[in-house]
Design an enzyme around this catalytic site. Sequence first.
Site, PDB file in Angstrom:
ATOM      1  N   THR A   1      -1.846  -5.433   2.325  1.00  0.00           N
ATOM      2  CA  THR A   1      -1.206  -5.289   3.630  1.00  0.00           C
ATOM      3  C   THR A   1      -2.214  -5.537   4.744  1.00  0.00           C
ATOM      4  OG1 THR A   1       0.335  -3.657   2.708  1.00  0.00           O
ATOM      5  CG2 THR A   1       0.110  -3.723   5.105  1.00  0.00           C
TER       6      THR A   1
ATOM      7  N   GLN B   1       5.600  -6.280   2.293  1.00  0.00           N
ATOM      8  CA  GLN B   1       4.584  -6.089   3.343  1.00  0.00           C
ATOM      9  C   GLN B   1       4.057  -7.434   3.841  1.00  0.00           C
ATOM     10  OE1 GLN B   1       4.550  -4.658   0.268  1.00  0.00           O
ATOM     11  NE2 GLN B   1       3.523  -2.655   0.308  1.00  0.00           N
TER      12      GLN B   1
ATOM     13  N   GLN C   1       9.173  -6.322   7.152  1.00  0.00           N
ATOM     14  CA  GLN C   1       8.466  -5.095   6.774  1.00  0.00           C
ATOM     15  C   GLN C   1       7.023  -5.153   7.283  1.00  0.00           C
ATOM     16  OE1 GLN C   1       8.846  -3.923   2.680  1.00  0.00           O
ATOM     17  NE2 GLN C   1       7.173  -2.440   2.775  1.00  0.00           N
ATOM     18  N   ASP C   2       6.584  -4.057   7.938  1.00  0.00           N
ATOM     19  CA  ASP C   2       5.190  -3.924   8.410  1.00  0.00           C
ATOM     20  C   ASP C   2       4.817  -4.973   9.456  1.00  0.00           C
ATOM     21  OD1 ASP C   2       5.121  -1.926   6.573  1.00  0.00           O
ATOM     22  OD2 ASP C   2       3.597  -2.796   5.284  1.00  0.00           O
TER      23      ASP C   2
ATOM     24  N   ASP D   1       9.411   0.163   8.199  1.00  0.00           N
ATOM     25  CA  ASP D   1       8.095   0.626   8.660  1.00  0.00           C
ATOM     26  C   ASP D   1       7.447  -0.388   9.600  1.00  0.00           C
ATOM     27  OD1 ASP D   1       8.636   2.593   6.766  1.00  0.00           O
ATOM     28  OD2 ASP D   1       7.305   1.729   5.257  1.00  0.00           O
TER      29      ASP D   1
ATOM     30  N   ARG E   1       9.521   7.516   8.957  1.00  0.00           N
ATOM     31  CA  ARG E   1       9.294   8.291   7.746  1.00  0.00           C
ATOM     32  C   ARG E   1       7.786   8.515   7.598  1.00  0.00           C
ATOM     33  NH1 ARG E   1       9.825   4.512   2.384  1.00  0.00           N
ATOM     34  NH2 ARG E   1       8.817   2.618   3.183  1.00  0.00           N
TER      35      ARG E   1
ATOM     36  N   TRP F   1       4.369   8.299   6.276  1.00  0.00           N
ATOM     37  CA  TRP F   1       3.514   7.535   5.354  1.00  0.00           C
ATOM     38  C   TRP F   1       2.406   8.421   4.787  1.00  0.00           C
ATOM     39  CZ3 TRP F   1      -0.342   3.205   7.139  1.00  0.00           C
ATOM     40  CH2 TRP F   1      -0.823   2.523   6.005  1.00  0.00           C
TER      41      TRP F   1
END
Length: 531
Positions: free
Chosen positions: A296, A326, A348-349, A370, A438, A440
């Site tokens: 990531t 990611q 995502q990310d 996220d 959420r 992590w």
Amino acid sequence: MSVFFMGNLMFVLGIVFLQIMVVHGAPITSCDQTPYPHTCNSFIATDPYHPTSDQTHLTFRVMALRATMRQAQEAHRLISTMNSSSFNGPAKVAWLDCVELYEDTLYQLNRAIVNPVNIDDVQTYLSAAITNQETCKNGFADLSLSFHGLQSSPFMLTNFSELLSNALAINRASAAIPATVNRPSGRRLLSDDGGFPPWMSASDRKLLQQSKGPLEADVVVAKDGSGDYKSISDAVKASTKLRSGKGGRFVIYVKAGLYNEKVVISRTMKNLMLIGDGIGATIVSGNMNAQDGSTTFRSSTFAVSGAGFIARDMTFENTAGPEKHQAVAFRAGGDFSVLYRCSFVGYQDTLYAYAMRQFYRECDIYGTVDFIFGDAAAVFQSCNIYVRKPMSNQINTVTAQGRRDPNENTGIVIQNSRITAAPDLKPFQGSFKTFLGRPWKQYSRTVIMKTFLDDLIDPQGWTPWNGGFALDTLYYAEYMNAGAGASTGFRVKWGGYHLITSSTEAEKFTVGNFLDGDKWIPAGVPFTSGL
């Protein structure tokens, strides 16, 4: 590496300087008061300048930092001398991340030791060191990797992790120094002058506010060859030589165009400013992702580690798509970074608010899972946050903050912004749940205040990471939000969730208080530190 290993004279001078300061409150003066007393005793006892019984808490703090540095040096030595020839491709990628991250940790710890007086800065440097250690571990987890000797590798050394936690606790307790003590002046992130940081020079502000006319740029990047360089990376690389060792701002004007390249602003490239022709006009694009063998951390299209980075009127995107999981568009790890009128596009990310202190103003952020995440002290003001259509088996989570230690001064604050559905989600909005965040990491911290939340936000507001993990230790809060998704009647009942009803409590998360800005700016400088 000499920059990391300062002579003993510097340490002694630092201790002597600290001893002249008057201190009140409840500082930590012995290992018995730390989170990990056994580890503290084991390492502080080996300090060649072990104090006598008349030590002050300030000498003890410097010794804790020194002990942490010694262990960091050992961790860096072990990991950088590993025989990487036995690693497969993905494992080598994760290992290279760790080498870079532990080198940065040495740099951050050295900064803390050389200038231990500024407690706020030291807490930021130590928080970044913890983030680096976690990211090293995460790299192998991202790629589902293990390799021979994992249990003895540096990132598994609990001693270093515990020393960092001890140093954070000791340094935070040192904040009991009264306001009458003279501290070095620092920098704050917002001012009344157009919402720009007061530490920006007049020329910086002029460039950020300028909308038409020729730019006062040091170099120009243009895909069609009409500038000094055809790629952003070439211009960034050239900036080091063009500056000839001089400080100050270096401005790169990036003309409209699609730049398919990976750009890295290293730690030594400070005070760079990139100005584009607008969101959707100047685009930096890439598609690195976890599914294709990147960590990531390494997947970012654009990555910043240099302090004082500023960008205006640009789009940063990762086009890997939701099925690649990611895939970071922008990673921000440079202290005092400012992103103004920029767009971050991914799934995502998308936006990795990695570490240090950051400010985002009037930005557009697109993603699914996220998509605003990391362990920085990051403030988002007047931003548009757009939730996109995820894969069929996914839920959307706007944030995933990564605070691992309760004494880290990090968190995500979203203020005076809008969270709504992106055009691709609107026709399918009822088919996907969307949550504000959420946890992590165990002490994840996110505050959303005075922000418009559209009806796509699930009534519960927040969702777990894994079972009951972190639900009592996180800090998630909402204050005076508006819109159909802002109703708090059915919000989660976690121990760590807070519905803020007091403006006094909410003030803690304004830019001035959350980043201790009032301690850094001398009287008379215009600044909006409140709600």
